[in-house]
Enzyme design. Sequence first.
Site, mmCIF file in Angstrom:
data_model
loop_
_atom_site.group_PDB
_atom_site.id
_atom_site.type_symbol
_atom_site.label_atom_id
_atom_site.label_comp_id
_atom_site.label_asym_id
_atom_site.label_seq_id
_atom_site.Cartn_x
_atom_site.Cartn_y
_atom_site.Cartn_z
ATOM 1 N N HIS A 11 23.663 -11.099 3.044
ATOM 2 C CA HIS A 11 24.687 -11.315 2.011
ATOM 3 C C HIS A 11 24.081 -11.300 0.610
ATOM 4 O O HIS A 11 24.739 -10.897 -0.348
ATOM 5 C CB HIS A 11 25.414 -12.638 2.254
ATOM 6 C CG HIS A 11 24.499 -13.832 2.299
ATOM 7 N ND1 HIS A 11 23.588 -14.021 3.323
ATOM 8 C CD2 HIS A 11 24.327 -14.864 1.449
ATOM 9 C CE1 HIS A 11 22.913 -15.142 3.103
ATOM 10 N NE2 HIS A 11 23.337 -15.667 1.970
ATOM 11 N N CYS A 30 17.621 -8.171 0.077
ATOM 12 C CA CYS A 30 18.103 -9.544 0.216
ATOM 13 C C CYS A 30 17.908 -10.218 -1.138
ATOM 14 O O CYS A 30 17.564 -9.552 -2.119
ATOM 15 C CB CYS A 30 17.452 -10.296 1.378
ATOM 16 S SG CYS A 30 15.731 -10.772 1.188
ATOM 17 N N HIS A 46 0.206 5.289 -2.546
ATOM 18 C CA HIS A 46 -1.038 4.648 -2.127
ATOM 19 C C HIS A 46 -0.941 3.956 -0.763
ATOM 20 O O HIS A 46 -1.942 3.876 -0.054
ATOM 21 C CB HIS A 46 -1.468 3.598 -3.167
ATOM 22 C CG HIS A 46 -1.927 4.199 -4.458
ATOM 23 N ND1 HIS A 46 -2.472 3.458 -5.481
ATOM 24 C CD2 HIS A 46 -1.905 5.487 -4.899
ATOM 25 C CE1 HIS A 46 -2.786 4.253 -6.496
ATOM 26 N NE2 HIS A 46 -2.441 5.498 -6.176
ATOM 27 N N ASN A 47 0.226 3.437 -0.436
ATOM 28 C CA ASN A 47 0.347 2.628 0.784
ATOM 29 C C ASN A 47 1.142 3.322 1.880
ATOM 30 O O ASN A 47 1.300 2.750 2.965
ATOM 31 C CB ASN A 47 0.996 1.275 0.463
ATOM 32 C CG ASN A 47 0.350 0.585 -0.722
ATOM 33 O OD1 ASN A 47 0.969 0.431 -1.771
ATOM 34 N ND2 ASN A 47 -0.905 0.205 -0.584
ATOM 35 N N ARG A 61 -8.451 8.858 0.181
ATOM 36 C CA ARG A 61 -9.005 7.505 0.308
ATOM 37 C C ARG A 61 -7.919 6.499 0.676
ATOM 38 O O ARG A 61 -8.195 5.495 1.345
ATOM 39 C CB ARG A 61 -9.696 7.091 -0.988
ATOM 40 C CG ARG A 61 -8.771 6.857 -2.176
ATOM 41 C CD ARG A 61 -9.561 6.575 -3.448
ATOM 42 N NE ARG A 61 -8.725 6.172 -4.561
ATOM 43 C CZ ARG A 61 -8.009 6.993 -5.324
ATOM 44 N NH1 ARG A 61 -8.015 8.292 -5.066
ATOM 45 N NH2 ARG A 61 -7.294 6.526 -6.327
ATOM 46 N N ARG A 64 -7.549 3.643 3.991
ATOM 47 C CA ARG A 64 -7.150 2.237 3.848
ATOM 48 C C ARG A 64 -5.914 1.924 4.680
ATOM 49 O O ARG A 64 -5.865 0.892 5.366
ATOM 50 C CB ARG A 64 -6.911 1.929 2.371
ATOM 51 C CG ARG A 64 -8.192 2.052 1.564
ATOM 52 C CD ARG A 64 -7.950 2.215 0.084
ATOM 53 N NE ARG A 64 -9.221 2.476 -0.609
ATOM 54 C CZ ARG A 64 -9.319 2.897 -1.870
ATOM 55 N NH1 ARG A 64 -8.226 3.109 -2.581
ATOM 56 N NH2 ARG A 64 -10.498 3.102 -2.410
HETATM 57 C C1 RB5 Z 1 19.943 -15.919 1.140
HETATM 58 O O1 RB5 Z 1 20.430 -16.999 0.432
HETATM 59 C C2 RB5 Z 1 18.480 -15.690 0.799
HETATM 60 O O2 RB5 Z 1 17.712 -16.726 1.293
HETATM 61 C C3 RB5 Z 1 18.014 -14.369 1.342
HETATM 62 O O3 RB5 Z 1 18.805 -13.344 0.821
HETATM 63 C C4 RB5 Z 1 16.588 -13.988 1.019
HETATM 64 O O4 RB5 Z 1 16.296 -14.211 -0.322
HETATM 65 C C5 RB5 Z 1 15.585 -14.569 1.922
HETATM 66 O O5 RB5 Z 1 14.393 -14.265 1.845
#
Ligand code: RB5
Length: 147
Positions: free
Chosen positions: A16, A70, A103-104, A137, A141
Amino acid sequence: MTTTKDNLKIAIGSDHGGFAYKQELLQHLQAAHVKDFGTYSADAADYPDFAHPVAAAVESGEFDFGILICGSANGVAITANKHQGIRAAICWQPELAGLARQHNNANVVCIPERFVSLKTAKAIVDHFLAAKFEGGRHANRVNKISC
Ligand code: RB5
């Protein structure tokens, strides 16, 4: 800028805390093949429920890259990086997204919705998808990462 990545298969997911940007990025990408792994509403949800399916979809080779969002990007990145074949990078600037590819050889980009503007989030995705792994390189890694 609208990104058209006709040849890429992209898996996207969020909890969310990343739902609003996920919806915006779906519009922004206009890619030939983007699969939305949820969440599908702004209701509270648990980030592993979306980060694991996205990571598995990339790890299997079915999708080229993953995008996870997130609130902080920490939860989705920590979860995705439990998968052996996943290199998930938290990016809060476009330049970091480019470096994560160059790089990664990162295959999942993790964006913290609560800490970056939507404009920056779109630029992060654009840079991530446009950049190429430089090998050399950096390959030495990256080959040492797995446990
Ligand atoms: C949700 O509130 C929050 O904890 C989530 O989106 C995230 O930041 C967790 O790592």
